[in-house]
Write a protein that holds these residues in place. Structure first.
Motif, PDB file in Angstrom:
ATOM      1  N   GLN A 180      -0.732  -6.793   1.816  1.00 36.67           N
ATOM      2  CA  GLN A 180      -0.558  -6.282   0.460  1.00 36.67           C
ATOM      3  C   GLN A 180      -1.894  -6.302  -0.276  1.00 36.67           C
ATOM      4  OE1 GLN A 180       2.674  -8.942  -0.974  1.00 36.67           O
ATOM      5  NE2 GLN A 180       3.815  -7.045  -1.414  1.00 36.67           N
ATOM      6  N   TYR A 181      -1.910  -5.574  -1.390  1.00 40.66           N
ATOM      7  CA  TYR A 181      -3.034  -5.613  -2.310  1.00 40.66           C
ATOM      8  C   TYR A 181      -2.729  -6.584  -3.450  1.00 40.66           C
ATOM      9  CZ  TYR A 181      -5.076  -1.317  -0.310  1.00 40.66           C
ATOM     10  OH  TYR A 181      -5.655  -0.380   0.516  1.00 40.66           O
TER      11      TYR A 181
ATOM     12  N   LEU B 288      -3.968  -7.474  -7.570  1.00 46.43           N
ATOM     13  CA  LEU B 288      -4.579  -6.848  -8.736  1.00 46.43           C
ATOM     14  C   LEU B 288      -5.658  -7.739  -9.328  1.00 46.43           C
ATOM     15  CD1 LEU B 288      -4.532  -4.604 -10.974  1.00 46.43           C
ATOM     16  CD2 LEU B 288      -2.832  -6.022 -12.157  1.00 46.43           C
TER      17      LEU B 288
ATOM     18  N   GLY C 256     -12.154  -0.060  -7.537  1.00 47.57           N
ATOM     19  CA  GLY C 256     -10.731  -0.148  -7.805  1.00 47.57           C
ATOM     20  C   GLY C 256     -10.297  -1.551  -8.205  1.00 47.57           C
TER      21      GLY C 256
ATOM     22  N   SER D  33      -3.679   3.423   1.137  1.00 45.31           N
ATOM     23  CA  SER D  33      -4.485   3.287  -0.075  1.00 45.31           C
ATOM     24  C   SER D  33      -3.777   2.388  -1.092  1.00 45.31           C
ATOM     25  CB  SER D  33      -4.758   4.662  -0.672  1.00 45.31           C
ATOM     26  OG  SER D  33      -3.553   5.315  -1.020  1.00 45.31           O
ATOM     27  N   PRO D  34      -4.489   1.938  -2.126  1.00 42.75           N
ATOM     28  CA  PRO D  34      -3.887   1.071  -3.145  1.00 42.75           C
ATOM     29  C   PRO D  34      -2.695   1.732  -3.827  1.00 42.75           C
ATOM     30  CG  PRO D  34      -6.268   1.015  -3.306  1.00 42.75           C
ATOM     31  CD  PRO D  34      -5.931   2.112  -2.337  1.00 42.75           C
TER      32      PRO D  34
ATOM     33  N   PRO E 223       0.832  -1.210   0.000  1.00 39.98           N
ATOM     34  CA  PRO E 223       0.000   0.000   0.000  1.00 39.98           C
ATOM     35  C   PRO E 223       0.865   1.258   0.000  1.00 39.98           C
ATOM     36  CG  PRO E 223       0.140  -0.904   2.204  1.00 39.98           C
ATOM     37  CD  PRO E 223       0.834  -1.887   1.298  1.00 39.98           C
TER      38      PRO E 223
ATOM     39  N   TRP F  93      -7.765  -3.136  -7.031  1.00 39.35           N
ATOM     40  CA  TRP F  93      -6.924  -3.720  -5.993  1.00 39.35           C
ATOM     41  C   TRP F  93      -7.761  -4.133  -4.789  1.00 39.35           C
ATOM     42  CZ3 TRP F  93      -1.871  -4.439  -7.199  1.00 39.35           C
ATOM     43  CH2 TRP F  93      -1.343  -3.684  -8.256  1.00 39.35           C
ATOM     44  N   THR F  94      -7.477  -5.322  -4.246  1.00 41.09           N
ATOM     45  CA  THR F  94      -8.152  -5.801  -3.039  1.00 41.09           C
ATOM     46  C   THR F  94      -7.116  -6.175  -1.986  1.00 41.09           C
ATOM     47  OG1 THR F  94     -10.174  -6.562  -4.128  1.00 41.09           O
ATOM     48  CG2 THR F  94      -9.556  -7.697  -2.085  1.00 41.09           C
ATOM     49  N   TRP F  95      -7.388  -5.797  -0.763  1.00 44.18           N
ATOM     50  CA  TRP F  95      -6.456  -6.003   0.347  1.00 44.18           C
ATOM     51  C   TRP F  95      -6.447  -7.451   0.819  1.00 44.18           C
ATOM     52  CZ3 TRP F  95      -2.490  -3.681   2.351  1.00 44.18           C
ATOM     53  CH2 TRP F  95      -2.067  -3.962   3.652  1.00 44.18           C
TER      54      TRP F  95
END
Length: 536
Positions: A157-158, A160, A147, A135-136, A130, A149-151
């Motif tokens: 981490q994010y 994709l 978005g 934020s992403p 992040p 990106w998911t946490w």
């Protein structure tokens, strides 16, 4: 024939909606096999099966959990082998959908990758730290909303995902990932498939530096219904490394006899240029984009796509389609340009099947099918569920194939179909059109026979005539003249250097070389001399 794909016509089958053999309301492989004689009798060269692999179905099979097995809803590997054998007996090639850019979040590889930053598959998907504010890592957006990106709390981490959060993107910068995916393709090649339709072929690689995508350079007066369309995606996809991987894929297919692959270019900027790049210099055999899957229905548009492609990639090869499982059916998109949907359906078939390149037809378009109008509670597609009512999603073009008037699902199933068959669609069934020479179905069969019997239509070059709107006119291979009135009004033309029509609808011959084309009329004529098309 090794180059069978050049100028070929492929019939796209959406397996959930073609034929149900069990009564559970969902189409399956055995149902497809039972209907293959119908497809072969149309006169097409190949079938394309949308995804049939093991999947949680978050995106109807475009989220793959096992790349080398069949989802139980469709059947078994033995059912697939039987389908393949029967198709080959009937002279049909079989192309299967390969979704390589991403997998399901339920795939064992992702389940392992998400556990830690140090496990053996840690680098098989796209992970990023992040920003300092949590934020992403950048502004990339997902096609299905929100978005990209998911946490993941286990890695801090994010990850994709260009589509749903349930569809994490593979990390193609990892050579092991490339090798593994090529291995899944080899599995199906060894099994006897004739090729692949490559989903989102320009999404494989991402920018290593994770730079922000800029705003779309085409200013919009108001926000798009999908914010994804407000960015210019120069970093999240379309990376130069893609070209190297496509060459690796081509090398794999070249190990086998007469195999081919077609790539879907999912792009709203420079799609024709990308198609040309991707089919040149030993990469894809052919590529298609959404350039003819939109609302534009003008002579300049169709002429521009053909001329731009072959000007930019004279050694490349396109594949054109008017409808597929992702867009509103073309009769509904273009209905304002017609008086009669039936006349438009016949003209659209004639135009598509006389274009230079290869052709993809979507199940039901040979019947003149229109988009099904669905209520919100009837939807299954995440696109429609997320963007209703501005966009109703893709379920409207995925409703079941209509075979006859025998039951509530028009011959598709003995049970309740997974999507409803509504009256406007049920009225356009196969049994009601077979044998009627004036039907949309029989017009398509005649067009397919004409294309199959004329090398000029399969591989001949195109010369356009400078006709006034709404007339589109071109010759193919110096042997056939194709003329279309793309409007609901009658137009009068002067056609010189042509013999009698090989196939025509809505045409009236006047004195001498004068011809009247009624609403959505068309004529395909043998060339007899120096052809010329001009205003009357």
């Amino acid at each position: 024939m090794r180059d069978w794909w050049r100028g070929s016509v492929t019939y796209q089958i959406y397996p959930r909606s073609f034929q149900d053999s069990t009564g559970d309301g969902v189409g399956d492989l055995r149902g497809i096999t039972a209907r293959l004689p119908y497809v072969a009798d149309l006169g097409v060269d190949a079938i394309w099966l949308s995804p049939i692999f093991t999947s949680p179905m978050a995106d109807m099979g475009y989220d793959v959990a096992d790349y080398t097995d069949i989802d139980p809803v469709f059947g078994t590997l033995a059912d697939f082998d039987a389908l393949l054998e029967r198709a080959h007996e009937l002279g049909l090639k079989v192309i299967i959908d390969q979704v390589l850019s991403h997998s399901s979040s339920k795939h064992p590889l992702f389940l392992e990758s998400r556990q830690s930053r140090t496990n053996p598959k840690a680098d098989w998907y796209v992970w990023a730290d992040p920003k300092h504010d949590g934020s992403p890592p950048n502004n990339w957006l997902a096609i299905f909303g929100g978005g990209a990106w998911t946490w993941e709390p286990r890695r801090h981490q994010y990850y994709l995902h260009n589509f749903l959060a349930e569809q994490p993107d593979f990390n193609f910068h990892n050579p092991e990932v490339q090798d593994w995916l090529l291995g899944t393709m080899r599995f199906w090649l060894d099994r006897g498939v004739d090729g692949f339709r490559l989903d989102t072929v320009n999404f494989y690689f991402h920018d290593r530096l994770l730079r922000d995508d800029p705003a779309d350079f085409r200013r919009k007066e108001k926000p798009a219904w999908n914010p994804y369309d407000m960015q210019y995606h120069i970093f999240s996809k379309n990376q130069p490394e893609n070209l190297v991987f496509l060459a690796r894929m081509r090398k794999l297919l070249d190990e086998y006899e007469a195999r081919a692959m077609v790539g879907e270019v999912g792009e709203s900027h420079h799609a024709i240029d990308i198609m040309g790049q991707y089919t040149s210099e030993g990469r894809l055999h052919k590529a298609y984009s959404f350039e003819m899957l939109g609302d534009t229905f003008t002579p300049a548009h169709f002429r521009g796509q053909i001329e731009d492609f072959f000007r930019g990639a004279p050694e490349g090869w396109p594949c054109w389609a008017f409808s597929n499982h992702d867009v509103v059916r073309h009769l509904t998109r273009w209905k304002k340009h017609c008086v009669s949907e039936e006349a438009l359906a016949k003209q659209a078939g004639a135009l598509l099947l006389t274009l230079q390149g290869s052709i993809s037809m979507y199940q039901g378009e040979e019947l003149g099918q229109t988009e099904t109008d669905l209520e919100y509670y009837e939807l299954t597609d995440p696109q429609g569920l997320n963007f209703w009512p501005e966009n109703k999603g893709r379920d409207g073009c995925r409703t079941p194939m209509v075979w006859d008037g025998g039951n509530a699902s028009a011959g598709f199933s003995t049970g309740r179909p997974w999507l409803p068959v509504k009256e406007p669609q049920a009225a356009r069934h196969v049994a009601g059109q077979l044998g009627d020479p004036d039907s949309v179905l029989e017009t398509y069969r005649a067009l397919l026979r004409l294309r199959r019997e004329n090398a000029a239509l399969r591989t001949g070059g195109t010369v356009f005539f400078d006709t006034s709107d709404p007339v589109l006119a071109f010759s193919r291979g110096g042997e056939l003249l194709c003329v279309f009135n793309l409007s609901p009004e009658t137009v009068e033309l002067r056609i010189e250097g042509a013999g009698p029509p090989a196939l025509a609808r809505g045409v009236e011959h006047g004195e001498g070389d004068k011809v009247r084309l009624h609403a959505n009329g068309f004529a395909i004529l043998a060339i007899d001399g120096e052809p010329l098309v001009s205003d009357a």
